[in-house]
Scaffold this motif. Structure first.
Motif, mmCIF file in Angstrom:
data_model
loop_
_atom_site.group_PDB
_atom_site.id
_atom_site.type_symbol
_atom_site.label_atom_id
_atom_site.label_comp_id
_atom_site.label_asym_id
_atom_site.label_seq_id
_atom_site.Cartn_x
_atom_site.Cartn_y
_atom_site.Cartn_z
ATOM 1 N N LEU A 1 0.976 -1.131 -0.068
ATOM 2 C CA LEU A 1 -0.116 -0.093 -0.089
ATOM 3 C C LEU A 1 1.041 1.317 -0.038
ATOM 4 O O LEU A 1 1.492 1.296 0.828
ATOM 5 N N VAL A 2 1.007 1.855 -1.185
ATOM 6 C CA VAL A 2 1.773 2.990 -1.329
ATOM 7 C C VAL A 2 1.237 4.438 -0.564
ATOM 8 O O VAL A 2 2.231 5.050 0.147
ATOM 9 N N ASP A 3 0.116 4.541 -0.799
ATOM 10 C CA ASP A 3 -0.659 5.776 -0.106
ATOM 11 C C ASP A 3 -1.826 5.867 0.235
ATOM 12 O O ASP A 3 -2.523 4.939 -0.547
ATOM 13 N N LEU A 4 -2.368 6.626 1.112
ATOM 14 C CA LEU A 4 -3.817 6.486 1.345
ATOM 15 C C LEU A 4 -4.250 7.735 2.101
ATOM 16 O O LEU A 4 -3.556 8.578 2.985
ATOM 17 N N THR A 5 -5.094 8.291 1.243
ATOM 18 C CA THR A 5 -5.300 9.773 1.596
ATOM 19 C C THR A 5 -6.919 10.336 1.144
ATOM 20 O O THR A 5 -7.647 9.275 0.936
ATOM 21 N N VAL B 1 -9.654 13.152 -0.609
ATOM 22 C CA VAL B 1 -9.813 14.609 -0.997
ATOM 23 C C VAL B 1 -11.170 15.145 -0.633
ATOM 24 O O VAL B 1 -12.171 14.409 -0.459
ATOM 25 N N ASP B 2 -11.086 16.498 -0.409
ATOM 26 C CA ASP B 2 -12.310 17.151 -0.026
ATOM 27 C C ASP B 2 -12.808 17.825 -1.202
ATOM 28 O O ASP B 2 -11.928 18.737 -1.687
ATOM 29 N N LEU B 3 -13.964 17.636 -1.666
ATOM 30 C CA LEU B 3 -14.422 18.251 -2.973
ATOM 31 C C LEU B 3 -15.737 19.105 -2.535
ATOM 32 O O LEU B 3 -16.398 19.401 -3.500
ATOM 33 N N LEU B 4 -15.509 19.983 -1.372
ATOM 34 C CA LEU B 4 -16.499 20.808 -1.127
ATOM 35 C C LEU B 4 -16.868 21.981 -2.080
ATOM 36 O O LEU B 4 -17.774 22.439 -2.503
ATOM 37 N N GLU B 5 -15.605 22.614 -2.614
ATOM 38 C CA GLU B 5 -15.617 23.677 -3.469
ATOM 39 C C GLU B 5 -16.190 23.390 -4.886
ATOM 40 O O GLU B 5 -16.363 24.415 -5.567
ATOM 41 N N GLN B 6 -16.062 21.955 -5.317
ATOM 42 C CA GLN B 6 -16.494 21.645 -6.645
ATOM 43 C C GLN B 6 -17.694 21.050 -6.320
ATOM 44 O O GLN B 6 -18.363 20.732 -7.406
ATOM 45 N N ASN B 7 -18.402 21.464 -5.236
ATOM 46 C CA ASN B 7 -20.065 21.173 -4.973
ATOM 47 C C ASN B 7 -20.316 19.972 -5.424
ATOM 48 O O ASN B 7 -21.375 19.709 -5.950
ATOM 49 N N ARG B 8 -19.547 19.151 -5.184
ATOM 50 C CA ARG B 8 -19.615 17.596 -5.691
ATOM 51 C C ARG B 8 -20.277 16.731 -4.328
ATOM 52 O O ARG B 8 -20.153 17.121 -3.338
ATOM 53 N N THR B 9 -21.238 15.953 -4.605
ATOM 54 C CA THR B 9 -21.795 14.914 -3.677
ATOM 55 C C THR B 9 -21.644 13.797 -4.429
ATOM 56 O O THR B 9 -21.775 13.342 -5.410
ATOM 57 N N PRO B 10 -21.138 12.617 -3.642
ATOM 58 C CA PRO B 10 -20.637 12.808 -2.372
ATOM 59 C C PRO B 10 -19.343 13.806 -2.147
ATOM 60 O O PRO B 10 -18.668 13.932 -2.917
ATOM 61 N N ARG B 11 -19.092 14.365 -0.815
ATOM 62 C CA ARG B 11 -18.346 15.357 -0.759
ATOM 63 C C ARG B 11 -16.871 14.696 -0.579
ATOM 64 O O ARG B 11 -15.828 15.361 -1.272
ATOM 65 N N PHE B 12 -16.649 13.573 -0.050
ATOM 66 C CA PHE B 12 -15.276 13.169 0.120
ATOM 67 C C PHE B 12 -14.920 11.934 -0.668
ATOM 68 O O PHE B 12 -15.687 11.200 -1.107
ATOM 69 N N GLU B 13 -13.711 11.813 -0.971
ATOM 70 C CA GLU B 13 -13.210 10.685 -1.822
ATOM 71 C C GLU B 13 -11.927 9.931 -0.857
ATOM 72 O O GLU B 13 -10.959 10.927 -0.886
ATOM 73 N N MET B 14 -12.096 8.572 -0.785
ATOM 74 C CA MET B 14 -11.010 8.236 -0.125
ATOM 75 C C MET B 14 -10.137 7.712 -1.595
ATOM 76 O O MET B 14 -10.459 7.126 -2.489
ATOM 77 N N VAL B 15 -8.666 7.860 -1.361
ATOM 78 C CA VAL B 15 -7.789 7.594 -2.372
ATOM 79 C C VAL B 15 -6.689 6.527 -1.944
ATOM 80 O O VAL B 15 -5.951 6.887 -0.968
ATOM 81 N N TYR B 16 -6.743 5.242 -2.531
ATOM 82 C CA TYR B 16 -5.842 4.282 -2.103
ATOM 83 C C TYR B 16 -4.818 3.884 -3.199
ATOM 84 O O TYR B 16 -5.355 3.889 -4.389
ATOM 85 N N HIS B 17 -3.607 4.144 -3.105
ATOM 86 C CA HIS B 17 -2.578 3.850 -4.076
ATOM 87 C C HIS B 17 -1.818 2.343 -3.552
ATOM 88 O O HIS B 17 -1.384 2.322 -2.735
ATOM 89 N N PHE B 18 -2.017 1.687 -4.603
ATOM 90 C CA PHE B 18 -1.217 0.245 -4.636
ATOM 91 C C PHE B 18 -0.169 -0.032 -5.502
ATOM 92 O O PHE B 18 -0.212 0.515 -6.595
#
Lengths: 177, 408
Positions: free
Chosen positions: A59-63, A65-82
Motif C-alpha cells: 500500500l503506497v499511499d492512502l489519503t 480529497v475534500d471536494l466541497l468547493e467543487q460542489n460535488r456530492t458525495p463530498r469526500f473521496e478516499m484514495v488508495y494507491h497500491f
C-alpha cells in the motif's frame, strides 16, 4: 501515455470478479483508477492483495480529497494507491463518502502501513475508520478542534495549544507506568 | 557505612516494594534529544536495558504543507517543497514539477531532464552523506561526520552555483528549470566528484571493516522482506532488506531509462546493510552524474508550450500573444487541465509520490505528498523491540528520518 483497455489487467479482473461494485473506471495520464462501492472495500482490497493476477503487496499511499468547493456530492473521496512489485503495476482505488456518514471500513489488518495512514486521514479529514484499533490524532495534538485539511476549516484560524495546568500535570513525576 | 555513601543512598530512589509490576520502566526519549534527528518522541518501555515496548509520537514539525499548498497557486507550491526533505530539496522540486507536468501531459525538454538528473543525483548523494555521517557519528565515529559534511559542502556549493541557494533551491518550473547550468560547470563538477570519491574511499577503508562500528550495527534492527513490503518501505530501507525496488528502474521517469546503473541490495535488512546500500548508492549516483554529463544535449531548458512559462520580454512587448500569456500567467497562474495524477519519484530515502488533483481553475484541489520516512518511523517499534536501549541510536540513525518530510 495512451493505454488501451486490454492492458488494464487489474481493472478487467476487478470487473469480472466484482461486477456490481465497480462504479467507474478511468485511466487518466496512464494512472489506472477504479471507483468502488464503499461496502465492498474490504473484499476488493483482499482480492487485490491475494489474487495471483493482482498481488498488490504494497500500500503506497492512502489519503482523502475534500471536494466541497467543487460542489460535488458525495463530498469526500478516499484514495488508495497500491503497488505490485511482482507485476510492476500500480492501481488507484477510490471510494466516495458522504459528508453525513463519512466512515469507512479500516483495512488495518491487510497492510501494516495502513495504521498510521488511517490515523493521519482521520486527523486531517475526520473520516472515521470502522474497527481501527487505535484511531487517534497523529500530527495534531489531542486537544485540537476540527480537521485542518477540510476545505471549510479556515486557513487563518488559531487555536491555543494547551492550558499551562495540563502541562504541569503531565510533567509531574510519576513512578508508576 | 561512610557519610558519603549515606548521603548518596538517600539521593537514590528506594527500590519498589511488593510484587506489583514495577520491573517495567517507562522512559521518554525525545522530543528534544540529540539522537532524535529533529523532533520526534519515543515513549519507551524498558525491562532492564531491554526494550519491551515503544510508541513513537510525531507531529512536532507539522507546518500544514498540504493546507498551505491547497491555498496557493500551483507554482507557489515549489518553494514549499524545498522544506519537505530539507537534505535533498532538489529531489522534491523535481518530483513536484514532474507531477504537474504529468497533469498537463507534457514533458520538459531533454536538456532540462538531463540537468534534473544531474542535480537530483547530487541531492541524493548529499542526502546519503548526511544520513551515513550522522548515523556513524552517533555510534562514536565522529570523524566521518566531519568528513562527510565536508563532502556535502563541496556538492552544496555546486547546487548553489546552479540554483543560487544551497537548501532553499526553488529551482524547477513546470516544463523546465529556472536556470541552466553555468559555464565551466562540468569541470567543477568533475573536480568535486573526484574529491567526494576520495573521501568515500578513505571512509570506506576506515569504517566498513571497523570492528567497533560493526559491533554496533551488525544484526541490529533486522527487518524481514515481507514486513518491509507490508510496512510500505521504499528506497534504501527496502533495498537493504533484499528487494531490488527502485522507482528509477521500476517506473522510469525523466531519462533514467537511458542511463546505466545498478541497484545495490542487502540481505538481512540490518543497520549494517542499510549503511552498505547507501554507500554503494553514492557510488552509483556519481556514475549516473558522469554518464548524464557526457550525454548532456544542447537545446532549450524550458518547454515552448504556451501558458507554461513566462514569455521572453521581446515577445511580451512585441506581440499580442506574448502580452496576453504574460498577463494570464501573472494574474491567473497555471491552469492544469482537470484530472488527477500520482507520480512516484525516487527521493533521498524512499519513494516520494505527489498526488495532485486539479479542477482546471488554477487553484489546486489536492496536493498530497507521500512521505517516505512516515512508514519507517511507524515501524520503529517493530525494529527496536527486543533490542537494547543503546540500539535505538543506530537504528534510528539508519532510518534517516527527516522531520520536514515526516510531519509536513
Amino acid at each position: 501515455m495512451t493505454t488501451t483497455d486490454s492492458e488494464l489487467v487489474t481493472t478487467s479482473l476487478l470487473k469480472k470478479n466484482f461486477p456490481k461494485s465497480i462504479l467507474e473506471t478511468h485511466c487518466h495520464r496512464g494512472d489506472e483508477t477504479v471507483v468502488i462501492d464503499r461496502k465492498d472495500l474490504l473484499s476488493i482490497c483482499e482480492f487485490l492483495r491475494d489474487d495471483e493476477g493482482c498481488s498488490y503487496e504494497m500500500l503506497v499511499d492512502l489519503t482523502a480529497v475534500d471536494l466541497l468547493e467543487q460542489n460535488r456530492t458525495p463530498r469526500f473521496e478516499m484514495v488508495y494507491h497500491f503497488k505490485s512489485l511482482r507485476h510492476g503495476k500500480r492501481i488507484r482505488v477510490k471510494v466516495r463518502l458522504d459528508e453525513q456518514d463519512c466512515s469507512i471500513d479500516s483495512i488495518y489488518h491487510l497492510w501494516k502501513a495502513v495504521d498510521w495512514y488511517e490515523r493521519e486521514c482521520f486527523d486531517m479529514y475526520g473520516i472515521h475508520f470502522n474497527n481501527h484499533p487505535d484511531l487517534r490524532r497523529i500530527l495534531m495534538y489531542d486537544q485540537f478542534e476540527g480537521h485542518p485539511l477540510r476545505k471549510d476549516y479556515p486557513m487563518d484560524r488559531q487555536q491555543p495549544i494547551e492550558e499551562l495546568r495540563e502541562i504541569e500535570e503531565r510533567y509531574h513525576y510519576q513512578r508508576d507506568v | 557505612m561512610s557519610l558519603a555513601t549515606q548521603q548518596l543512598s538517600s539521593l537514590v530512589t528506594p527500590p519498589p516494594q511488593g510484587d506489583s509490576d514495577t520491573s517495567i520502566m517507562k522512559i521518554e526519549i525525545g522530543p528534544s534529544h540529540p539522537a532524535m534527528h529533529g523532533i520526534v518522541r519515543f515513549t519507551t518501555y524498558l525491562d532492564g536495558e531491554l526494550i519491551v515496548g515503544m510508541e513513537p509520537e510525531i507531529g512536532y514539525l507539522h507546518r500544514g504543507f498540504e493546507k498551505e499548498s491547497e491555498n496557493s497557486k500551483w507554482i507557489q507550491v515549489v518553494p514549499y517543497t524545498d522544506r519537505l526533505n530539507y537534505v535533498s530539496p532538489l529531489l522534491n522540486n523535481i518530483g513536484y514539477s514532474m507531477a504537474v507536468e504529468k497533469l498537463y501531459g507534457i514533458e520538459a525538454p531533454r536538456r532540462a531532464e538531463f540537468t534534473r538528473v544531474i542535480m537530483g543525483e547530487i541531492s541524493r548523494i548529499t542526502d546519503h552523506l548526511t544520513c551515513v555521517g550522522a548515523a556513524s557519528m552517533e555510534v562514536g565515529a565522529f570523524t566521518f561526520f566531519l568528513w562527510f559534511i565536508k563532502a556535502r559542502e563541496y556538492l552544496w556549493e555546486l547546487v548553489e552555483e546552479v540554483t543560487g541557494a544551497r537548501l532553499t533551491t526553488n529551482w524547477t518550473r513546470f516544463g523546465g528549470n529556472a536556470t541552466d547550468i553555468p559555464d565551466g560547470f562540468f569541470d567543477a563538477l568533475q573536480e568535486r566528484l573526484d574529491k567526494v570519491k576520495d573521501i568515500m574511499d578513505e571512509c570506506d577503508k576506515l569504517l566498513t571493516r571497523n570492528k567497533i562500528f560493526i559491533d554496533r550495527v551488525k544484526d541490529v534492527g533486522t527487518f524481514s522482506k515481507e514486513d518491509a513490503i507490508s510496512f510500505g518501505f521504499t528506497g534504501p530501507m527496502l533495498r537493504a532488506c533484499g528487494v531490488p525496488y527502485d522507482v528509477r528502474r521500476a517506473d522510469p521517469y525523466s531519462v533514467y531509462d537511458e542511463i546505466d546503473f545498478e541497484i545495490p541490495i542487502g540481505s538481512t535488512g540490518d543497520c549494517f546493510d542499510r549503511y552498505l546500500v547507501r554507500m554503494e548508492e553514492i557510488r552509483q549516483s556519481i556514475s549516473i552524474i558522469e554518464q548524464a554529463a557526457d550525454m548532456m544535449p544542447a537545446g532549450p531548458i524550458m518547454t515552448d508550450e504556451r501558458l507554461m512559462h513566462y514569455p521572453d520580454k521581446k515577445e511580451v512587448y512585441g506581440n499580442i500573444e506574448g502580452l496576453i500569456d504574460h498577463f494570464k500567467l501573472v494574474m491567473e497562474g497555471h491552469q492544469p487541465p482537470e484530472g488527477e495524477v500520482y507520480l512516484p519519484t525516487e527521493g533521498g530515502n524512499g519513494e516520494i509520490g505527489f498526488y495532485l488533483v486539479s479542477d482546471g481553475s488554477g487553484d489546486p484541489v489536492r496536493v498530497r505528498m507521500r512521505p517516505a520516512c512516515f512508514n519507517y518511523v511507524e515501524a520503529m517499534p517493530a525494529m527496536t523491540v527486543g533490542h537494547y536501549v543503546a540500539d535505538i541510536v543506530p537504528i534510528f540513525g539508519s532510518v534517516n528520518m527527516i522531520g520536514g518530510e515526516l510531519d509536513r
